[in-house]
Design an enzyme around this catalytic site. Sequence first.
Site, PDB file in Angstrom:
ATOM      1  N   ALA A  42      -0.203  51.561  27.266  1.00  0.00           N
ATOM      2  CA  ALA A  42      -1.476  51.053  27.033  1.00  0.00           C
ATOM      3  C   ALA A  42      -2.070  50.899  25.271  1.00  0.00           C
ATOM      4  CB  ALA A  42      -2.367  51.533  27.816  1.00  0.00           C
ATOM      5  N   LYS A 129       6.519  43.656  38.469  1.00  0.00           N
ATOM      6  CA  LYS A 129       7.160  44.100  37.041  1.00  0.00           C
ATOM      7  C   LYS A 129       7.495  45.755  37.252  1.00  0.00           C
ATOM      8  CE  LYS A 129       6.004  43.676  32.370  1.00  0.00           C
ATOM      9  NZ  LYS A 129       6.613  44.582  31.942  1.00  0.00           N
TER      10      LYS A 129
END
Length: 706
Positions: A42, A129
Amino acid sequence: MASGEQVEPVGDPIERIVELRAQIAHHNRRYHELDDPEISDADYDLLVRELATLEATHADAVPVDSPTQTVGSAPSVAFTPVVHRVAMMSLDNAMDGAELQAWGERLVRAMERLGDVDLSTVAYCCELKIDGVAVALSYEDGVLVSGATRGDGRVGEDVTANLRTLADIPTELGSGAPRRLEVRGEVYLPLSAFEATNAALLAAGQKPYVNPRNTAAGSLRQKDPAVTAQRKLRFWTYQLAEIDGGPGLVSHEASLRYLEGFGFPVNPQVQLLRSLDAALARCQYWVEHRHDLDYDIDGVVVKLDDLALRTRLGSTARAPRWAIAYKFPPEERTTILRDIEVSIGRTGRATPFARLEPVFVGGVTVETATLHNEDQVAAKDVRPGDTVIVRRAGDVIPEVVGAVVSLRPEDSAPWTFPRSCPCPLSTPLVRAEGESDTFCVEAECPYQRAQRLIHFASRGAMDIEGLGERTVQLLIDAGLVNDPADLYGLHAEDLMGFEGWGETSVGNLLRAIEASKTRPLANVLVSFGVRHLGPAAAGALASRFGSIEAIAEARQEELAAVEGVGPIIAATVRTWFDRPTARELLARLAAAGLAPAAPAVSTERPVLAGRSIVVTGALAGFSREEAEAAIVARGGKSPGSVSKKTTAVVVGADPGASKLTKATDLGIPILDEEQFLALLATGELPEPEPEPEPEPEPAPDPSAPT
Ligand code: IVH
């Protein structure tokens, strides 16, 4: 780098661009070459986004080697290079629904420009994913000849020998194989395998792995295939990259089914959807359900299904236009560990925890995270001042998974466990031989006392609304309450003097305390905070003995004989009730009028005795608790997970995918709500469905995916 909030560009944007490019190149190397990242995905995404934004407004010409234009990192010299015949690209990210929508609109405009696309027939494939390592597998005449990592997208690393050790990857395709075939997918490590590996490492006092992805990457990029073979790596197929001498495949979905025919594992959650709204709903579904799976996913990939259309839409420098990765909110972030302290629980257990520079992770701002026990701090070797990786997944309490050693300050020293309780009494802490936990054994410890009261009043125990941590501390500090029995002696006059307290709040609290006198027996048992005694075992004791007095008098063997209790819980329960302070507390509670509601004695026939029925998903006529109670009332059990011993799985709306997959794999009967009602009534499982008669071949529908 700092804790990773979006960094406001300061000073000269061109300088910042140069700085960001260097930083990202550094992180690419840590992640792709060394399998040892210094920042979370992130935080990395934030850097790339900041760079892309600055480049869009400030850089006249974006160089071809900018990280916004390239993929991954150069392959390591430790492996033989493999030139990819078709470039292995990356995916653009959508961070929320609006960004997915914007991608969809760009796509529609591009298709409109093509002039001849019937937009009403456009379909999207939604896939998980998988958070693993991308690999490309090349087959010639049905034989695996090469397996490579992505590298920089153009040149990858030859890891063929290692990939051959994965049972999921076919080495020979058998009859009907095309002349050439290149298949791509993700190598991953199941969570169960990751947890087992880490538990073994921790037990041996060794440093655990930080996450399954890095473990998978490290395991795949071994010089010795025997090491790879020991790790339980798995593989999901997600793309047919090249085919020569095979059937004409027109859709992605058809190509996956074709590959499945050769034994390539295709994830069961691939879904073909007819609108972008449906795709967005699917993405949102997986935000909620990502933890139902036995592997990490970090998003959902939405792909255009039509292969010819994909070719016409093409790619940018690093990613195709026809696909997008909807990324989940991050559950791992990096931040600074300010200090390590210990907290004292209601049983006296001293748990080390991290005080962190606040970081937004898993949907909340986290300032503290558990470090579990002394050995875990030592094995992870996290130290005050370290940059650490913090994880908060689902409802699980935040955890420090490890330190980024390469960023450690030079003057740092290993942390040592304090010798005495942090409370004002400062009593020495005790760690028994062979135990991993450390305890404060001071009966008068005020920290334990406060925790016992907070636990007593908590939802799963006496459920006294309004009696949280702050109020408990207030009552203790005012000298009004020392133990749970004191709560029942409180009067309005005692409380009226507190700042901010009025008649309403005082009345509410006193009523809540009064109402708790008739809580069910199981809750009362839980409220005592006996070590190891959770709600399930407390419920079992309550049903078997029916009153506090009967449990207090029961012999240890009698307690241990209750299903769901066992010798360890029986021993701690016995010890607790034998303590004079406990006897005194019970007498005072009884005198105060505590009268636990006796458990309802079941009037149902025990038609499910010895059976284990798992419920997953929402049922129309029962809440989860009601369904479980109906099973238990008939003598059955209703555990939270599927195993070989499961008799049947009852499936409602939105069931847990992992439970369903496991039940199917184990051949366990799956019941709908109607069949569940029949089972409750009779104890009989429905007859298995007969094999369907082969249907006559339907006329081919040219628009349908094969
Ligand atoms: S499609 C042209 N499908 O995500 C790109 N990728 O950020 C084709 N990944 O390199 C990739 N699950 O390692 C695709 N179902 C999936 C995926 C997936 C994981 C990874 C893959 C790729 C990266 C892109």
